[in-house]
Design an enzyme around this catalytic site. Structure first.
Site, PDB file in Angstrom:
ATOM      1  N   GLU A  49      -3.727   1.949  -7.701  1.00 51.97           N
ATOM      2  CA  GLU A  49      -4.053   3.041  -6.786  1.00 51.97           C
ATOM      3  C   GLU A  49      -3.078   4.196  -7.015  1.00 51.97           C
ATOM      4  O   GLU A  49      -1.983   4.201  -6.429  1.00 51.97           O
ATOM      5  CB  GLU A  49      -3.890   2.578  -5.339  1.00 51.97           C
ATOM      6  CG  GLU A  49      -4.807   1.454  -4.944  1.00 51.97           C
ATOM      7  CD  GLU A  49      -5.147   1.537  -3.467  1.00 51.97           C
ATOM      8  OE1 GLU A  49      -6.326   1.718  -3.174  1.00 51.97           O
ATOM      9  OE2 GLU A  49      -4.235   1.477  -2.630  1.00 51.97           O
ATOM     10  N   HIS A 105       0.850  -1.196   0.000  1.00 56.07           N
ATOM     11  CA  HIS A 105       0.000   0.000   0.000  1.00 56.07           C
ATOM     12  C   HIS A 105       0.882   1.240   0.000  1.00 56.07           C
ATOM     13  O   HIS A 105       1.924   1.269   0.652  1.00 56.07           O
ATOM     14  CB  HIS A 105      -0.920  -0.005   1.239  1.00 56.07           C
ATOM     15  CG  HIS A 105      -1.994   1.026   1.145  1.00 56.07           C
ATOM     16  ND1 HIS A 105      -1.753   2.356   1.391  1.00 56.07           N
ATOM     17  CD2 HIS A 105      -3.298   0.938   0.795  1.00 56.07           C
ATOM     18  CE1 HIS A 105      -2.878   3.038   1.203  1.00 56.07           C
ATOM     19  NE2 HIS A 105      -3.830   2.195   0.845  1.00 56.07           N
TER      20      HIS A 105
HETATM   21  P1  PGA Z   1      -9.364   6.133   0.043  1.00 55.08           P
HETATM   22  O1  PGA Z   1      -8.232   5.056   0.385  1.00 55.08           O
HETATM   23  O2  PGA Z   1     -10.553   5.390  -0.459  1.00 55.08           O
HETATM   24  O3  PGA Z   1      -9.615   6.827   1.363  1.00 55.08           O
HETATM   25  O4  PGA Z   1      -8.805   7.042  -0.985  1.00 55.08           O
HETATM   26  C1  PGA Z   1      -7.880   4.109  -0.550  1.00 55.08           C
HETATM   27  C2  PGA Z   1      -6.870   3.166   0.007  1.00 55.08           C
HETATM   28  O5  PGA Z   1      -6.950   2.743   1.155  1.00 55.08           O
HETATM   29  O6  PGA Z   1      -5.943   2.824  -0.700  1.00 55.08           O
END
Ligand code: PGA
Length: 240
Positions: free
Chosen positions: A157, A85
């Protein structure tokens, strides 16, 4: 293929009562609830349809204070682990080599992994795909196609979209997800890979992502611990 909804509570929930209420709303088929470790045992008996996921995993089975290994997670009934992450890459300086070890640890133990990749804000538009390709190549080094294709989920992401209220346009996400799938196929011989999107997903935008067949689901952070938003998200998902 059914869409996967990964709910990443981060370090925002610690009270059992709140955790159980959230888990109840999140308990639907194809959802993966990722609470802080210390809530696994409380949540496990309260869910029937969803699976548990970990927000992290240690890089091997060796002893290490404060860490949790893939085998321990499996023994706790946890089915998935988030690996790489961007908050960990950024705040804890987790680099691609370390992430590769975590990927290998998951595969060895048979734990499904949600590998997060994505470019930081400063990346030039014409280098985004290259950046992601390099992350995939280094993070998945040494992985054979057989097992990993069953265990791997990639989450695209973009770092700039996480927790920002500023999501990546679904059409752009679609192109990048197609590229990730092609790369997994050409470099790792993984056919039928699952790739999801994460970054500021909420009840208003979720359907715009899920409507594309190539986008296999979403990873939700902030909205997954907001009761009102979560309720609306589940409704949108169920009506989808
Ligand atoms: P978010 O987080 O939906 O608050 O942008 C996404 C994530 O945990 O990667």
């Amino acid at each position: 293929m059914a869409k996967l909804i990964v709910l990443n509570w981060k370090n925002k929930v610690y009270k059992t009562e709140e955790a159980l209420k959230l888990a109840k709303i999140s308990d639907f088929k194809n959802s993966v609830i990722c609470p802080p470790f210390f809530l696994f045992n409380q949540i496990k008996p309260a869910i029937k349809k969803s699976e548990l996921g970990s927000q992290n995993v240690f890089l091997s089975e060796q002893i290490c204070t404060g860490e949790i290994t893939a085998d321990t997670l499996r023994n706790l009934g946890v089915k998935y682990a988030i690996v790489g992450h961007s908050e960990r890459r950024c705040f804890l300086k987790e680099n691609d080599r370390l992430i590769n070890k975590k990927v290998l640890a998951c595969v060895k133990s048979g734990l499904k992994l949600i590998l997060c990749v994505g470019e930081p804000k400063k990346t030039k538009q014409n280098s985004v795909l290259n950046f992601i390709k390099n992350q995939l190549i280094s993070n998945l080094k040494g992985i054979g196609p057989g097992l990993i294709s069953k265990l791997l989920i990639v989450a695209y992401e973009p770092v700039w979209a996480i927790g920002a209220g500023n999501y990546c346009q679904p059409k752009n996400v679609l192109e990048i997800i197609k590229f990730i799938k092609q790369t997994l196929n050409s470099k790792f011989h993984i056919l039928n890979s699952r790739v999801i999107y994460g970054g500021s997903i909420d009840s208003k935008n979720i359907a715009d992502f899920l409507r594309y067949k190539e986008i296999d689901g979403v990873l939700i952070g902030g909205a997954s611990v907001d009761f009102k938003e979560l309720g609306k998200i589940v409704q949108k998902y169920e009506n989808f």
